[in-house]
Enzyme design. Structure first.
Site, mmCIF file in Angstrom:
data_model
loop_
_atom_site.group_PDB
_atom_site.id
_atom_site.type_symbol
_atom_site.label_atom_id
_atom_site.label_comp_id
_atom_site.label_asym_id
_atom_site.label_seq_id
_atom_site.Cartn_x
_atom_site.Cartn_y
_atom_site.Cartn_z
ATOM 1 N N THR A 1 0.806 -1.225 0.000
ATOM 2 C CA THR A 1 0.000 0.000 0.000
ATOM 3 C C THR A 1 0.839 1.276 0.000
ATOM 4 O OG1 THR A 1 -0.064 -0.290 2.391
ATOM 5 C CG2 THR A 1 -2.020 -0.998 1.157
ATOM 6 N N GLY A 2 2.147 1.165 0.243
ATOM 7 C CA GLY A 2 3.010 2.349 0.329
ATOM 8 C C GLY A 2 3.403 2.884 -1.035
ATOM 9 N N VAL B 1 6.352 2.867 -2.588
ATOM 10 C CA VAL B 1 7.133 1.912 -3.379
ATOM 11 C C VAL B 1 6.257 0.725 -3.786
ATOM 12 C CG1 VAL B 1 9.101 0.319 -3.319
ATOM 13 C CG2 VAL B 1 9.343 2.632 -2.408
ATOM 14 N N SER C 1 0.154 -3.694 6.637
ATOM 15 C CA SER C 1 0.036 -3.777 8.105
ATOM 16 C C SER C 1 -1.372 -4.201 8.516
ATOM 17 C CB SER C 1 0.342 -2.407 8.714
ATOM 18 O OG SER C 1 -0.775 -1.555 8.521
ATOM 19 N N SER D 1 -4.356 -2.350 7.225
ATOM 20 C CA SER D 1 -4.868 -2.593 5.870
ATOM 21 C C SER D 1 -5.381 -4.014 5.661
ATOM 22 C CB SER D 1 -3.739 -2.347 4.854
ATOM 23 O OG SER D 1 -3.174 -1.075 5.036
ATOM 24 N N LEU E 1 8.658 -2.615 2.383
ATOM 25 C CA LEU E 1 8.245 -2.457 3.782
ATOM 26 C C LEU E 1 8.947 -1.302 4.460
ATOM 27 C CD1 LEU E 1 8.207 -6.142 5.100
ATOM 28 C CD2 LEU E 1 6.230 -4.588 4.985
ATOM 29 N N CYS F 1 18.125 5.020 -2.836
ATOM 30 C CA CYS F 1 17.800 5.644 -4.133
ATOM 31 C C CYS F 1 18.861 6.654 -4.607
ATOM 32 C CB CYS F 1 16.423 6.271 -4.073
ATOM 33 S SG CYS F 1 16.037 7.060 -2.517
ATOM 34 N N GLY G 1 10.691 10.471 -2.689
ATOM 35 C CA GLY G 1 11.632 9.644 -1.928
ATOM 36 C C GLY G 1 11.265 9.531 -0.463
ATOM 37 N N HIS H 1 16.170 11.791 -8.308
ATOM 38 C CA HIS H 1 17.187 12.291 -7.375
ATOM 39 C C HIS H 1 18.429 12.698 -8.167
ATOM 40 C CE1 HIS H 1 14.743 11.175 -4.110
ATOM 41 N NE2 HIS H 1 15.414 10.154 -3.599
ATOM 42 N N ASN I 1 13.973 8.077 -8.762
ATOM 43 C CA ASN I 1 14.219 7.446 -7.452
ATOM 44 C C ASN I 1 13.274 6.306 -7.119
ATOM 45 O OD1 ASN I 1 12.637 10.017 -7.348
ATOM 46 N ND2 ASN I 1 12.116 9.251 -5.316
HETATM 47 P P1 NAP Z 1 5.568 4.118 2.810
HETATM 48 O O1 NAP Z 1 4.836 4.839 1.721
HETATM 49 O O2 NAP Z 1 5.523 4.677 4.190
HETATM 50 O O3 NAP Z 1 4.993 2.580 2.859
HETATM 51 C C1 NAP Z 1 5.319 1.674 3.896
HETATM 52 C C2 NAP Z 1 4.616 0.318 3.701
HETATM 53 O O4 NAP Z 1 4.976 -0.524 4.819
HETATM 54 C C3 NAP Z 1 3.079 0.402 3.672
HETATM 55 O O5 NAP Z 1 2.557 -0.530 2.763
HETATM 56 C C4 NAP Z 1 2.684 -0.016 5.101
HETATM 57 O O6 NAP Z 1 1.397 -0.612 5.188
HETATM 58 C C5 NAP Z 1 3.750 -1.073 5.376
HETATM 59 N N1 NAP Z 1 3.886 -1.314 6.813
HETATM 60 C C6 NAP Z 1 4.106 -0.395 7.802
HETATM 61 N N2 NAP Z 1 4.113 -1.003 9.013
HETATM 62 C C7 NAP Z 1 3.858 -2.332 8.781
HETATM 63 C C8 NAP Z 1 3.723 -3.468 9.633
HETATM 64 N N3 NAP Z 1 3.823 -3.376 10.969
HETATM 65 N N4 NAP Z 1 3.488 -4.659 9.049
HETATM 66 C C9 NAP Z 1 3.383 -4.793 7.698
HETATM 67 N N5 NAP Z 1 3.478 -3.734 6.847
HETATM 68 C C10 NAP Z 1 3.724 -2.520 7.390
HETATM 69 O O7 NAP Z 1 7.103 3.965 2.455
HETATM 70 P P2 NAP Z 1 7.838 3.925 0.996
HETATM 71 O O8 NAP Z 1 8.303 5.255 0.578
HETATM 72 O O9 NAP Z 1 6.962 3.133 0.079
HETATM 73 O O10 NAP Z 1 9.164 3.092 1.349
HETATM 74 C C11 NAP Z 1 9.107 1.695 1.598
HETATM 75 C C12 NAP Z 1 10.513 1.156 1.839
HETATM 76 O O11 NAP Z 1 11.299 1.339 0.662
HETATM 77 C C13 NAP Z 1 11.244 1.858 2.988
HETATM 78 O O12 NAP Z 1 12.023 0.913 3.665
HETATM 79 C C14 NAP Z 1 12.095 2.892 2.241
HETATM 80 O O13 NAP Z 1 13.224 3.270 2.981
HETATM 81 C C15 NAP Z 1 12.459 2.127 0.984
HETATM 82 N N6 NAP Z 1 12.777 2.959 -0.195
HETATM 83 C C16 NAP Z 1 11.979 4.010 -0.578
HETATM 84 C C17 NAP Z 1 12.321 4.754 -1.722
HETATM 85 C C18 NAP Z 1 11.490 5.913 -2.212
HETATM 86 O O14 NAP Z 1 11.942 6.588 -3.167
HETATM 87 N N7 NAP Z 1 10.291 6.182 -1.655
HETATM 88 C C19 NAP Z 1 13.451 4.416 -2.441
HETATM 89 C C20 NAP Z 1 14.237 3.330 -2.040
HETATM 90 C C21 NAP Z 1 13.894 2.610 -0.925
HETATM 91 P P3 NAP Z 1 0.096 0.247 5.683
HETATM 92 O O15 NAP Z 1 -0.350 1.082 4.508
HETATM 93 O O16 NAP Z 1 -0.893 -0.820 6.022
HETATM 94 O O17 NAP Z 1 0.515 1.074 6.844
#
Ligand code: NAP
Length: 349
Positions: free
Chosen positions: A9-10, A12, A34, A37, A81, A147, A178, A240, A326
């Site tokens: 759902t996030g 990424v 989580s 959801s 995650l 990223c 990001g 980025h 990114n």
């Molecule tokens: P995000 O939008 O905050 O999404 C986080 C995801 O993790 C959501 O699906 C959330 O589900 C889930 N989650 C949170 N707590 C949980 C739990 N207790 N059990 C199971 N699922 C859980 O973050 P994001 O930007 O997509 O980033 C995700 C990961 O990729 C991070 O580790 C980040 O550092 C890495 N990353 C991000 C980027 C970028 O450009 N954004 C680039 C490289 C790496 P719910 O919706 O149910 O809360």
């Protein structure tokens, strides 16, 4: 292959869903998130932020808890995650014999886990055979880098191989996507630059050094160049950028030699024709005002590296900027390319 997405759902996770729609090899059969959801349909659980419609077949799927039991039937999982939960959940999948291709930082520095960019260090895949997450060796973890470390390592690979990096100074201009969703508060970032991103600067040196390291006897020998990094958040959406300055063991004879080195880089996976490989890995821009995130981040499926502003310095031997999308090259797209390479090399059989 049937694939699951952890953190579906996030930001990424949504990018995975968008990019895997009609992928020739991989079909999404399970979505995990989580407790907030789990049990809801994906449409109810996710605040869809992609600028294409949510695929119908995904909208109606029920989101599961992120456990191997709840997501049974998958051949492997992609993980987007949150890092606060990734260690435990990804470890549980690997232990249950389900390979994990992760975006989270948690296992990137694990000695037995590849930190993979297929065009830079494909030989690091061999580390998988040293892993013991599952008793039968079927469950393993491969990570993709932060990223910013992605564009940086891609740009540095040919230069390091040819001239030997000694000192690196990097200032990043990182896009809003990001930070995930909802990300940086609008009142902090509109018409502004924030000169700090929590936890970001300490990742750049160890990740770049691990990626550019040499695998020998199951161990990665890391090069010893120094890295000074400053990470800033800017008011762009995707892409980025990094302003990079380097000193080398061997000073390049000329800018032509630098250009030749970049242009003649032999992409080690070029002949595999993986679905997510860009047509052109390096886009080298000669215009003074290029590359720009808004104009170039999406080019070539968002999987290319853009380099520009190549010039000599007074103290540094070389200055340049590099930029990549990114959430595609630096996250979900990079992870899909990793999975394609692993599949082509027979790791899923
Ligand atoms: P995000 O939008 O905050 O999404 C986080 C995801 O993790 C959501 O699906 C959330 O589900 C889930 N989650 C949170 N707590 C949980 C739990 N207790 N059990 C199971 N699922 C859980 O973050 P994001 O930007 O997509 O980033 C995700 C990961 O990729 C991070 O580790 C980040 O550092 C890495 N990353 C991000 C980027 C970028 O450009 N954004 C680039 C490289 C790496 P719910 O919706 O149910 O809360």
């Amino acid at each position: 292959m049937n694939v699951g997405i952890l953190g579906a759902t996030g930001a990424v996770g949504q990018k995975f869903i968008r990019l895997l729609n009609q992928h020739p090899w991989f079909t999404i059969t399970a979505l995990g998130a989580s407790d907030r959801s789990a049990g809801k349909t994906y449409k109810e659980a996710a605040n869809w932020i992609e600028d294409v419609p949510l695929p119908e077949e995904i909208a109606g799927m029920t989101v599961q808890a992120c456990t191997p039991e709840a997501m049974k039937g998958v051949d492997f999982v992609f993980s987007g995650l949150d890092s606060s939960v990734a260690t435990e959940i990804e470890g549980a999948f690997a232990k249950a014999g389900i390979p994990v291709i992760s975006n989270a930082k948690n296992y990137r520095q694990h000695a037995e886990v590849p930190l993979l960019i297929p065009e830079v260090n494909p030989e690091h895949i061999d580390l998988i055979s040293t892993q013991s997450f599952s008793a039968d060796g079927k469950g393993w973890i491969v990570t993709n880098p932060n990223c910013v470390a992605v564009p940086l390592s891609l740009a540095l690979k040919p230069l390091h191989d040819r001239f030997g990096l000694e000192n690196l100074s990097v200032t990043t201009l990182q896009a809003l996507s990001g930070a995930g969703y909802p990300g940086v508060p609008s009142l902090d970032i509109i018409a502004n630059v924030v000169p700090y991103i929590s936890g970001e600067e300490p990742k750049i040196a160890p990740e770049t050094q691990k990626i550019l390291g040499h695998l020998s006897d199951g161990d990665i020998q890391r090069p010893e160049f120094t890295v000074d990094a400053t990470c800033t958040r800017v008011h762009t959406l995707n892409g980025h950028m990094a302003a990079v300055s380097c000193r080398f063991k061997e000073k390049p004879a000329s800018m032509e030699q630098v250009l030749d080195t970049l242009k003649n880089f032999q992409n080690p996976i070029a002949d595999l024709e993986l679905p997510f490989s860009p047509k052109e890995l390096f886009h080298i821009h000669t215009e003074d005002n290029y590359p720009q995130p808004r104009l170039h981040a999406d080019r070539d499926k968002g999987m290319s590296l853009h380099i520009g502003r190549l010039r000599e310095g007074d103290f540094f031997h070389l200055n340049f900027v590099c930029m990549a999308h990114n959430t595609i090259r630096g996250a979900a797209g990079g992870a899909i390319l990793n999975a394609e390479l692993l599949m082509k090399k027979g790791w899923f059989s």
